[in-house]
Design a protein around this motif. Structure first.
Motif, PDB file in Angstrom:
ATOM      1  N   THR A   1       6.351  17.268 -12.475  1.00  0.00           N
ATOM      2  CA  THR A   1       5.932  16.461 -11.330  1.00  0.00           C
ATOM      3  C   THR A   1       4.578  15.807 -11.597  1.00  0.00           C
ATOM      4  O   THR A   1       3.648  16.479 -12.060  1.00  0.00           O
ATOM      5  N   PRO A   2       4.430  14.523 -11.295  1.00  0.00           N
ATOM      6  CA  PRO A   2       3.144  13.835 -11.498  1.00  0.00           C
ATOM      7  C   PRO A   2       2.191  14.095 -10.330  1.00  0.00           C
ATOM      8  O   PRO A   2       1.946  13.215  -9.494  1.00  0.00           O
ATOM      9  N   HIS A   3       1.626  15.293 -10.273  1.00  0.00           N
ATOM     10  CA  HIS A   3       0.783  15.653  -9.136  1.00  0.00           C
ATOM     11  C   HIS A   3      -0.457  14.760  -9.026  1.00  0.00           C
ATOM     12  O   HIS A   3      -1.023  14.622  -7.944  1.00  0.00           O
ATOM     13  N   ARG A   4      -0.875  14.187 -10.128  1.00  0.00           N
ATOM     14  CA  ARG A   4      -2.031  13.279 -10.110  1.00  0.00           C
ATOM     15  C   ARG A   4      -1.643  11.859 -10.501  1.00  0.00           C
ATOM     16  O   ARG A   4      -2.476  11.040 -10.839  1.00  0.00           O
ATOM     17  N   GLY A   5      -0.350  11.587 -10.477  1.00  0.00           N
ATOM     18  CA  GLY A   5       0.133  10.235 -10.717  1.00  0.00           C
ATOM     19  C   GLY A   5       0.262   9.869 -12.174  1.00  0.00           C
ATOM     20  O   GLY A   5      -0.047  10.644 -13.074  1.00  0.00           O
ATOM     21  N   CYS A   6       0.752   8.659 -12.403  1.00  0.00           N
ATOM     22  CA  CYS A   6       0.969   8.114 -13.747  1.00  0.00           C
ATOM     23  C   CYS A   6       0.054   6.909 -13.934  1.00  0.00           C
ATOM     24  O   CYS A   6       0.242   5.871 -13.283  1.00  0.00           O
ATOM     25  N   GLY A   7      -0.904   7.033 -14.843  1.00  0.00           N
ATOM     26  CA  GLY A   7      -1.861   5.952 -15.061  1.00  0.00           C
ATOM     27  C   GLY A   7      -1.230   4.662 -15.522  1.00  0.00           C
ATOM     28  O   GLY A   7      -1.647   3.565 -15.130  1.00  0.00           O
ATOM     29  N   PHE A   8      -0.183   4.759 -16.341  1.00  0.00           N
ATOM     30  CA  PHE A   8       0.418   3.532 -16.838  1.00  0.00           C
ATOM     31  C   PHE A   8       1.137   2.782 -15.721  1.00  0.00           C
ATOM     32  O   PHE A   8       1.308   1.567 -15.785  1.00  0.00           O
ATOM     33  N   ALA A   9       1.564   3.503 -14.659  1.00  0.00           N
ATOM     34  CA  ALA A   9       2.198   2.839 -13.520  1.00  0.00           C
ATOM     35  C   ALA A   9       1.195   1.955 -12.787  1.00  0.00           C
ATOM     36  O   ALA A   9       1.515   0.838 -12.370  1.00  0.00           O
ATOM     37  N   ASP A  10      -0.045   2.454 -12.641  1.00  0.00           N
ATOM     38  CA  ASP A  10      -1.108   1.622 -12.044  1.00  0.00           C
ATOM     39  C   ASP A  10      -1.291   0.347 -12.852  1.00  0.00           C
ATOM     40  O   ASP A  10      -1.414  -0.754 -12.295  1.00  0.00           O
ATOM     41  N   TYR A  11      -1.306   0.509 -14.177  1.00  0.00           N
ATOM     42  CA  TYR A  11      -1.519  -0.638 -15.070  1.00  0.00           C
ATOM     43  C   TYR A  11      -0.393  -1.661 -14.924  1.00  0.00           C
ATOM     44  O   TYR A  11      -0.641  -2.869 -14.790  1.00  0.00           O
TER      45      TYR A  11
ATOM     46  N   HIS B   1      17.639   3.828   4.116  1.00  0.00           N
ATOM     47  CA  HIS B   1      16.506   2.906   4.137  1.00  0.00           C
ATOM     48  C   HIS B   1      15.777   2.937   2.785  1.00  0.00           C
ATOM     49  O   HIS B   1      14.633   3.409   2.711  1.00  0.00           O
ATOM     50  N   PRO B   2      16.397   2.470   1.718  1.00  0.00           N
ATOM     51  CA  PRO B   2      15.755   2.524   0.396  1.00  0.00           C
ATOM     52  C   PRO B   2      14.502   1.661   0.354  1.00  0.00           C
ATOM     53  O   PRO B   2      14.468   0.573   0.934  1.00  0.00           O
ATOM     54  N   ASP B   3      13.479   2.162  -0.313  1.00  0.00           N
ATOM     55  CA  ASP B   3      12.214   1.430  -0.414  1.00  0.00           C
ATOM     56  C   ASP B   3      11.643   1.625  -1.821  1.00  0.00           C
ATOM     57  O   ASP B   3      10.864   2.545  -2.077  1.00  0.00           O
ATOM     58  N   PHE B   4      12.049   0.777  -2.715  1.00  0.00           N
ATOM     59  CA  PHE B   4      11.682   0.870  -4.127  1.00  0.00           C
ATOM     60  C   PHE B   4      10.172   0.841  -4.323  1.00  0.00           C
ATOM     61  O   PHE B   4       9.602   1.702  -5.004  1.00  0.00           O
ATOM     62  N   MET B   5       9.499  -0.127  -3.724  1.00  0.00           N
ATOM     63  CA  MET B   5       8.067  -0.301  -3.976  1.00  0.00           C
ATOM     64  C   MET B   5       7.248   0.836  -3.376  1.00  0.00           C
ATOM     65  O   MET B   5       6.238   1.254  -3.958  1.00  0.00           O
ATOM     66  N   ALA B   6       7.660   1.357  -2.230  1.00  0.00           N
ATOM     67  CA  ALA B   6       6.931   2.483  -1.637  1.00  0.00           C
ATOM     68  C   ALA B   6       6.991   3.688  -2.559  1.00  0.00           C
ATOM     69  O   ALA B   6       5.990   4.389  -2.756  1.00  0.00           O
ATOM     70  N   ALA B   7       8.165   3.925  -3.144  1.00  0.00           N
ATOM     71  CA  ALA B   7       8.315   5.053  -4.066  1.00  0.00           C
ATOM     72  C   ALA B   7       7.450   4.865  -5.298  1.00  0.00           C
ATOM     73  O   ALA B   7       6.776   5.805  -5.757  1.00  0.00           O
ATOM     74  N   VAL B   8       7.457   3.668  -5.852  1.00  0.00           N
ATOM     75  CA  VAL B   8       6.674   3.393  -7.062  1.00  0.00           C
ATOM     76  C   VAL B   8       5.183   3.549  -6.799  1.00  0.00           C
ATOM     77  O   VAL B   8       4.461   4.175  -7.582  1.00  0.00           O
ATOM     78  N   HIS B   9       4.702   2.991  -5.698  1.00  0.00           N
ATOM     79  CA  HIS B   9       3.266   3.072  -5.398  1.00  0.00           C
ATOM     80  C   HIS B   9       2.818   4.524  -5.186  1.00  0.00           C
ATOM     81  O   HIS B   9       1.680   4.866  -5.524  1.00  0.00           O
TER      82      HIS B   9
END
Length: 410
Positions: A229-239, A267-275
């Motif tokens: 699990t990315p508990h602190r997120g994925c840096g490359f996703a921000d990039y 109610h799928p929400d692709f961008m909300a999940a990615v962010h």
């Protein structure tokens, strides 16, 4: 031994028989040609045609059976076999690869069957509370669309009761958390089990942390185990989100949301999940959740005692995390073979999507880094490709997680 494995074993026996009898027949016909030709050519030719017919039958029986029953051959080896089958020498190399792959599969699965039979009376995965498997983003985890590969079946064979999260494939963490809380409530009320042991992969770990901390799921959860699990997120996703034009992001999101809606997402929400998977998104989520089970990023495997805190929504819940390392891009299946170098550049050692510093959470964190050059990818951790990985038995990995929960009275 299951019927499939028995069939695999028969098929590989036929291919081995073809290999050795063809070799001996070739030598025999070369020698006999010197002795019989040209005066006894009708006999020689008749025997040759008969042997070719027998070998033809043996080969096709074996190859059809292993193509239909083997899991480990995969698409790649099957294609190699088809393409090389008509090329001299190359066809022999391809056949040896097929024989070796299926033979290893038969040995591995037979040993696993023996192990499960020997421990069946102990029901080592029969936990007090049932297991709830919670999927990550862009997938579903129902019994029909099995996100978890061979893992649920292995747990059930060892006594576990297994449920699935069955939430949407793409949604914000808060939305997914609310959906999962209702799912847990239905399970608890319907079965009277009181609580569930949760094993959550990827974004599912974030969803469940939020469900426990903010949505009222805490009284119904006995344990939470997060897997990669990315508990602190994925840096490359921000990039990527800063580099990909907004218009392109919107088109991708609209296409995905439309497809997901047709497949059952309300109610799928692709961008909300990615962010919510970015480092900035996880920082916001952690601030809202309250990072009660935060671990130091350099924590070695082991148990870190945590004093109960009355204000802690995770108090009384066993919390642990696992993460794995993919050693090189070429051993990760698509699309992880492309994302691995990006994640490595931005975040360091990773599983193809999530880096090591993002994994640790809970009272215990275990870093999986097997010997060899392959490593374990984000997808390997849920048996997505049904692959028997040297040095890492993913099914047994989950069996031991659940067996430990049982030993702890959960």
């Amino acid at each position: 031994m299951t019927g499939r494995i028995r069939a695999c074993r028969f098929g590989v026996i036929m291919l081995k028989l073809f290999w050795w009898t063809s070799l001996l027949a070739t030598i025999g016909f070369i020698v006999s040609a010197v002795l019989w030709l040209p005066h006894d050519w009708p006999v020689w030719l008749g025997v040759l045609l008969a042997v070719i017919g027998i070998e033809f039958a043996i080969f096709w029986i074996g190859i059809v059976i292993v193509y239909l029953t083997s899991v480990q051959l995969g698409l790649k080896i099957r294609v190699i076999g088809i393409l090389c089958g008509w090329i001299p020498i190359a066809n022999l190399v391809a056949l040896r690869l097929i024989i070796r792959t299926v033979d290893n599969e038969v040995r591995f699965e037979s040993a696993k069957e023996v192990l499960n039979r020997s421990r069946a009376p102990r029901r080592i995965c029969a936990t007090r509370y049932p297991i709830l498997l919670v999927h990550g983003v862009f997938f579903r985890d129902t019994a029909v669309l099995d996100y978890w590969g061979r893992i649920p079946g292995e747990l059930q064979r060892n006594g576990a009761t297994v449920y699935y999260g069955e939430h949407q494939s793409a949604a914000s963490v808060p939305d997914a958390a609310r959906e999962l809380t209702e799912r847990i409530r239905r399970i608890v009320e319907t079965t009277g089990c009181g609580k569930v042991n949760i094993i959550a992969h990827s974004k599912g770990g974030l969803d469940m942390r939020y469900a426990i901390a903010r949505c009222g799921a805490a009284p119904m959860v006995a344990s939470l185990t997060t897997i990669n699990t990315p508990h602190r997120g994925c840096g490359f996703a921000d990039y990527l989100l800063t580099k990909i034009p907004t218009s392109v992001q919107n088109r991708v999101a609209a296409t995905y949301n439309a497809a997901a809606a047709r497949l059952g997402d309300a109610h799928p929400d692709f961008m909300a999940a990615v962010h919510d998977l970015t480092q900035s998104g996880c920082a916001r989520l952690n601030a809202r959740i309250g990072d009660w089970r935060e671990m130091d990023k350099t924590t070695a495997p082991g148990v870190t005692p945590i004093e109960p805190d009355p204000a802690d929504p995770f108090s009384g819940i066993v919390c642990q995390s696992f993460g794995s390392k993919l050693r090189r891009a070429t051993t990760g299946k698509f699309p992880l073979n492309f994302t691995y170098p990006l994640v490595k550049w931005f975040d360091g050692p990773n599983d193809g999507l999530v880096s090591r510093p993002s994994f640790p959470w809970g009272e215990r964190f275990i870093w999986l880094e097997p010997n060899g050059t392959r490593g374990i990818s984000h997808a390997d951790m849920i048996d997505l490709n049904r692959e028997n990985i040297p040095g890492f038995d993913v099914r047994e990995f989950y069996v031991q997680i659940v067996a430990e929960l049982k030993r702890r009275g959960l």
